[in-house]
Design a protein around this motif. Structure first.
Motif, short mmCIF file in Angstrom:
data_model
loop_
_atom_site.label_atom_id
_atom_site.label_comp_id
_atom_site.label_asym_id
_atom_site.label_seq_id
_atom_site.Cartn_x
_atom_site.Cartn_y
_atom_site.Cartn_z
N TYR A 175 28.16 -18.34 -17.93
CA TYR A 175 29.23 -18.87 -17.08
C TYR A 175 28.65 -19.00 -15.67
O TYR A 175 28.57 -18.03 -14.92
CB TYR A 175 30.44 -17.94 -17.11
CG TYR A 175 31.62 -18.48 -16.33
CD1 TYR A 175 32.31 -19.60 -16.77
CD2 TYR A 175 32.06 -17.85 -15.17
CE1 TYR A 175 33.40 -20.09 -16.07
CE2 TYR A 175 33.15 -18.33 -14.47
CZ TYR A 175 33.82 -19.45 -14.93
OH TYR A 175 34.90 -19.93 -14.23
N TYR A 264 43.12 -27.91 -24.64
CA TYR A 264 41.75 -27.41 -24.81
C TYR A 264 41.78 -26.05 -25.50
O TYR A 264 42.67 -25.24 -25.23
CB TYR A 264 41.07 -27.29 -23.44
CG TYR A 264 39.74 -26.58 -23.45
CD1 TYR A 264 38.62 -27.17 -24.04
CD2 TYR A 264 39.59 -25.33 -22.85
CE1 TYR A 264 37.39 -26.53 -24.03
CE2 TYR A 264 38.36 -24.69 -22.84
CZ TYR A 264 37.26 -25.29 -23.43
OH TYR A 264 36.05 -24.65 -23.42
N ARG A 327 36.17 -19.38 -19.54
CA ARG A 327 36.10 -20.74 -20.08
C ARG A 327 37.37 -21.51 -19.76
O ARG A 327 37.34 -22.69 -19.39
CB ARG A 327 35.94 -20.69 -21.60
CG ARG A 327 34.55 -20.46 -22.12
CD ARG A 327 34.51 -20.96 -23.57
NE ARG A 327 33.42 -20.37 -24.31
CZ ARG A 327 33.55 -19.50 -25.30
NH1 ARG A 327 34.76 -19.07 -25.64
NH2 ARG A 327 32.50 -19.04 -25.94
N ASP A 330 37.58 -22.60 -16.13
CA ASP A 330 36.71 -23.75 -15.90
C ASP A 330 37.39 -25.05 -16.30
O ASP A 330 37.33 -26.05 -15.58
CB ASP A 330 35.42 -23.58 -16.70
CG ASP A 330 34.19 -23.50 -15.82
OD1 ASP A 330 34.34 -23.30 -14.60
OD2 ASP A 330 33.07 -23.61 -16.34
N TYR A 331 38.04 -25.03 -17.47
CA TYR A 331 38.70 -26.25 -17.94
C TYR A 331 39.87 -26.60 -17.03
O TYR A 331 40.09 -27.78 -16.72
CB TYR A 331 39.19 -26.09 -19.38
CG TYR A 331 39.71 -27.37 -19.97
CD1 TYR A 331 38.83 -28.31 -20.49
CD2 TYR A 331 41.07 -27.66 -19.97
CE1 TYR A 331 39.30 -29.51 -21.01
CE2 TYR A 331 41.55 -28.85 -20.48
CZ TYR A 331 40.65 -29.78 -21.00
OH TYR A 331 41.12 -30.97 -21.51
N VAL A 333 40.19 -25.98 -13.85
CA VAL A 333 39.63 -26.54 -12.61
C VAL A 333 39.17 -27.98 -12.84
O VAL A 333 39.49 -28.89 -12.07
CB VAL A 333 38.47 -25.67 -12.09
CG1 VAL A 333 37.75 -26.36 -10.93
CG2 VAL A 333 38.99 -24.30 -11.64
N ASP A 334 38.42 -28.19 -13.91
CA ASP A 334 37.89 -29.53 -14.20
C ASP A 334 38.99 -30.53 -14.50
O ASP A 334 38.81 -31.73 -14.32
CB ASP A 334 36.93 -29.47 -15.39
CG ASP A 334 35.63 -28.75 -15.05
OD1 ASP A 334 35.35 -28.56 -13.84
OD2 ASP A 334 34.91 -28.36 -15.99
N SER A 335 40.15 -30.04 -14.97
CA SER A 335 41.27 -30.93 -15.31
C SER A 335 42.13 -31.28 -14.10
O SER A 335 43.10 -32.03 -14.24
CB SER A 335 42.15 -30.28 -16.38
OG SER A 335 41.42 -30.06 -17.56
N GLY A 336 41.79 -30.73 -12.95
CA GLY A 336 42.55 -31.06 -11.74
C GLY A 336 43.83 -30.29 -11.58
O GLY A 336 44.69 -30.67 -10.78
N LYS A 363 39.05 -21.96 -5.92
CA LYS A 363 39.00 -23.40 -6.28
C LYS A 363 40.33 -24.09 -6.03
O LYS A 363 40.52 -25.25 -6.41
CB LYS A 363 38.58 -23.56 -7.72
CG LYS A 363 37.21 -22.99 -8.06
CD LYS A 363 36.11 -23.59 -7.22
CE LYS A 363 35.81 -25.03 -7.61
NZ LYS A 363 34.64 -25.57 -6.89
#
Length: 468
Positions: A175, A264, A327, A330-331, A333-336, A363
């Motif tokens: 990670y 997810y 995990r 992370d998803y 954050v990446d998904s907005g 974040k």
């Protein structure tokens, strides 16, 4: 380049060995590049292939093929290895170009196993969907044989390889945001003792088991004597602020709902998201505004809602773990997402769990978590962390729910009873719990951010508590 970038290679490098006794209890399946080490006795082929998928290799196989395997060899080319253990089936090795490879050569990507002329019957083998959780003598839960290490710049690739070799361990994953690596120890290891023993190793900032957290204690309870909930019929208007619901997933029949932005599986990345427990689906409906808790005034909230990212962070047995949550974050954050809804909690804390929640907050995520369904006054995590808004539950008439936890860490209370078209481990009906209050509070936070995207935590708390 990030100092941990070298951990991400086409196929996970694994090092070390296990004792003969451990080998009998647990098969040794080790993939190093394109070479396979296999020490197994009376093991189904499926068990071996599951270990390979955990090391990053894709597998497609005809489900009818599952012979018992007995084999012992080291560092054999995978083609020769498969030929020696597959007596009545064919196989194909699929290669693809890997830009990260220093040589630029194609890398092994997928293995297909099938009966001659029947390759079309091969199906993708998904990793196991449940965590191997065990309870310790002190009452804590952890994922069996898994150790998490947070590394410092002192830890070189060679030093980590040496540490893994001494432990007889396998490097599974990393990670990068927190510099955490996940490693598998030999079967039956005393993970907590090993973590304590290596805590002072140069290059190791933290070492701890992959602690597990049960959903059960904070899940809503069905209210006796209440009428069953009607079928879902509301499809709320949604703003732009996404709520990430980290829970038990999303039922497939809600996957196409207009308020679901994405889904997810953080327990089994790559697997299709489902929800055998129902709790995650319940919370997604509330966070989205498709279901409104009892006692909420229709004038203030009947038409509000939020787009939702549904994340399966709990397995079918109702457990998550520190690394699974990383995990999931992370998803999110990446998904907005800008709001993280955590309708669960544990009285046990973890240094790495707190670090993960701190990273999520850094974040820009506003974290909202359940205070718990037992009025002990004891802190529950993650709700009790400084960067998380702890939520208690109210009855429909606005009084404190008698089963809601309390204490200084509870920053806000919200309606915690709702008629739900999906049950939690049971039938649809009227449920009560701080988990409901949490998902609803996450939805309110999203509404505040829709009006004022620059609102900080202090401003959000003032708005949340103004109408209590």
């Amino acid at each position: 380049m990030n100092r941990f970038a070298w951990l991400f290679i086409p196929l996970i490098i694994v090092l070390g060995s296990v004792s003969a006794n451990a080998e009998i209890l647990s098969p040794l399946v080790r993939l190093n590049g394109e070479r396979l080490t296999l020490h197994v006795r009376n093991q189904p082929l499926a068990t071996i292939l599951e270990r390979l998928t955990a090391q990053g290799l894709r597998i497609r196989i005809d489900p009818r093929i599952n012979p018992i395997i007995n084999a012992r060899f080291d560092n054999r080319p995978i083609s020769a290895a498969l030929s020696s253990i597959l007596k009545s089936a064919d196989y194909a090795l699929i290669w693809r170009e890997d830009k990260s490879s220093p040589t630029g050569e194609p890398q092994l990507w997928e293995v297909r196993i099938f009966y001659k002329g029947q390759e079309a019957r091969a199906q993708t083998l998904q990793p196991k969907t449940n965590l191997a959780v065990v309870q310790q003598a002190d009452g804590t839960w952890q994922v069996r044989d898994i150790l998490l290490l947070r590394l410092t710049p002192e830890m070189t690739e060679a030093a980590l390889a040496s540490l893994l070799d001494r432990l007889g361990a396998t490097l599974l994953d990393a990670y990068v945001p927190l510099g955490v690596v996940r490693i598998r120890l030999p079967h039956g290891s005393d993970v907590a003792a090993i973590a304590s023993a290596i805590a002072g190793t140069p290059g190791v900032q933290n070492a701890e088991p992959d602690y597990a957290y049960p959903l059960k204690g904070d899940a809503p309870t069905i209210v006796a004597g209440a009428a069953s909930a009607p079928s879902q019929s509301r499809f709320p208007s949604t703003g732009d602020t996404i709520v990430a619901v980290m829970d038990s997933g999303l039922r497939s029949d809600y996957g196409d709902s207009p308020f679901i932005r994405a889904a997810y599986d953080a327990v089994s990345p790559g697997a299709e998201v489902g929800d055998t427990l129902g709790h995650g689906t319940q919370m997604s409906l509330i966070a989205a505004g498709a279901v409104t808790p009892l006692g909420v005034s229709s004038e203030s909230d009947s038409d509000s809602g939020s787009p939702v990212v549904a994340i399966r962070a709990f397995d079918d047995n109702g457990f998550t773990s520190t690394y699974t949550l990383m995990r999931a974050i992370d998803y999110a954050v990446d998904s907005g997402a800008h709001v993280l809804s955590l309708s669960w909690g544990s009285e046990n804390t973890s240094t790495l769990l707190e670090s993960a929640m701190g990273y999520a907050s850094s974040k820009g995520l506003v974290l909202v978590a359940a205070a718990g369904n037992a009025p002990t006054g004891d802190p529950v995590y993650p709700a009790a962390y400084d960067n998380v808004i702890g939520v208690g539950a109210l009855t429909p008439d606005g009084n404190a729910w008698d089963q809601s936890n309390h204490g200084d860490f509870v920053a806000v209370s919200a309606p915690g009873m709702a008629d739900l078209p999906v049950g939690y481990n049971g039938e649809a009906g009227r449920y009560a719990g701080t988990s409901i209050a949490t998902a609803y509070t996450a939805r309110r936070v999203a509404a505040i951010l829709n009006e004022n995207p620059e609102a900080d935590r202090t401003t959000i708390l003032k708005r949340l508590t103004a109408t209590e």
